[in-house]
Enzyme design. Sequence first.
Site, PDB file in Angstrom:
ATOM      1  N   HIS A   1       0.794  -1.219   0.000  1.00 26.14           N
ATOM      2  CA  HIS A   1       0.000   0.000   0.000  1.00 26.14           C
ATOM      3  C   HIS A   1       0.832   1.278   0.000  1.00 26.14           C
ATOM      4  CE1 HIS A   1      -3.792  -2.076   0.296  1.00 26.14           C
ATOM      5  NE2 HIS A   1      -3.381  -2.751   1.354  1.00 26.14           N
TER       6      HIS A   1
ATOM      7  N   ASP B   1      17.265 -11.527  -3.303  1.00 30.08           N
ATOM      8  CA  ASP B   1      18.648 -11.271  -3.718  1.00 30.08           C
ATOM      9  C   ASP B   1      19.187  -9.962  -3.171  1.00 30.08           C
ATOM     10  OD1 ASP B   1      18.776 -13.658  -5.063  1.00 30.08           O
ATOM     11  OD2 ASP B   1      18.598 -12.807  -7.073  1.00 30.08           O
TER      12      ASP B   1
ATOM     13  N   ASP C   1      -8.878  -6.047   5.924  1.00 32.79           N
ATOM     14  CA  ASP C   1      -9.399  -6.705   4.733  1.00 32.79           C
ATOM     15  C   ASP C   1     -10.354  -7.830   5.091  1.00 32.79           C
ATOM     16  OD1 ASP C   1      -8.250  -5.626   2.131  1.00 32.79           O
ATOM     17  OD2 ASP C   1      -6.459  -5.770   3.357  1.00 32.79           O
TER      18      ASP C   1
END
Length: 266
Positions: free
Chosen positions: A48, A87, A178
């Site tokens: 977000h 990575d 949510d």
Amino acid sequence: MPAPGNPFKAAIRERRFQLGLWVALASPYAAEVVAGSGYDWLLIDGEHAPNDLPLLAGQYRAIAGRGSHPIVRLPVGDTALIKQVLDTGVQTLLIPMVDSVEQARQLVRAVRYPPQGVRGVGAALGRATNFGRISDYLENANQEICLLLQIESRAGLAAIDEIATLDGVDGLFIGPSDLAADMGHLGNPGHPEVRAAIVDGFSRISSAGKARGILTLDPVQARDYRELGADFMAIGTDVTLLVSASERLRREFLGETEPARIESGY
């Protein structure tokens, strides 16, 4: 130089409570300021907040080594994006919107090198291996990566038992805002039906031997979730703290009454 361990993963495996804060200002400088505040972990939000991969990596570097463990939440559980962010040196990921055990299986494979997974081999080009100077990174990476999956829907709750028993899933993080929206209570994560779902979810996650995570900006809810057994929990965000502190300073100087706020949870 030996491969680094993951202190956050070790802590939640041992059920040592870890207190966290959301970092969403999309600024390495701001992240470094927050990193000195004493939280066990900081969540760099790529879902977000207006972040891209270089910004996520910059904030990770700003936090690392300053006492708080940096966790990155990606916008989506994409295998290629997971490979890139690992990575850069990130060891702990939070993946949002996990609704099924098959999705969870794919995410486990995405964070692991073959033959256990599908993570591409190329970390010598990045910070994960200190640019090739950590000789045993490949041998140790799988066991030190911590994968946290976010349960934010009724479908995710229904699949918790299967998801939580997967090897390679280290913790499940329930997203109250949510989840509340999916349950028909948008903006009201404290609704009794939502709390009951969280209680049930926590119980099932614990039964599977996995860590339980959650976020709330409400201090009363935070105490409640802790008593319910949250193993890692965020209790605020840098954005909301900046908003509240800057507004409060102005009001106090001018003698204004603080307006009542209805906390949405996030």
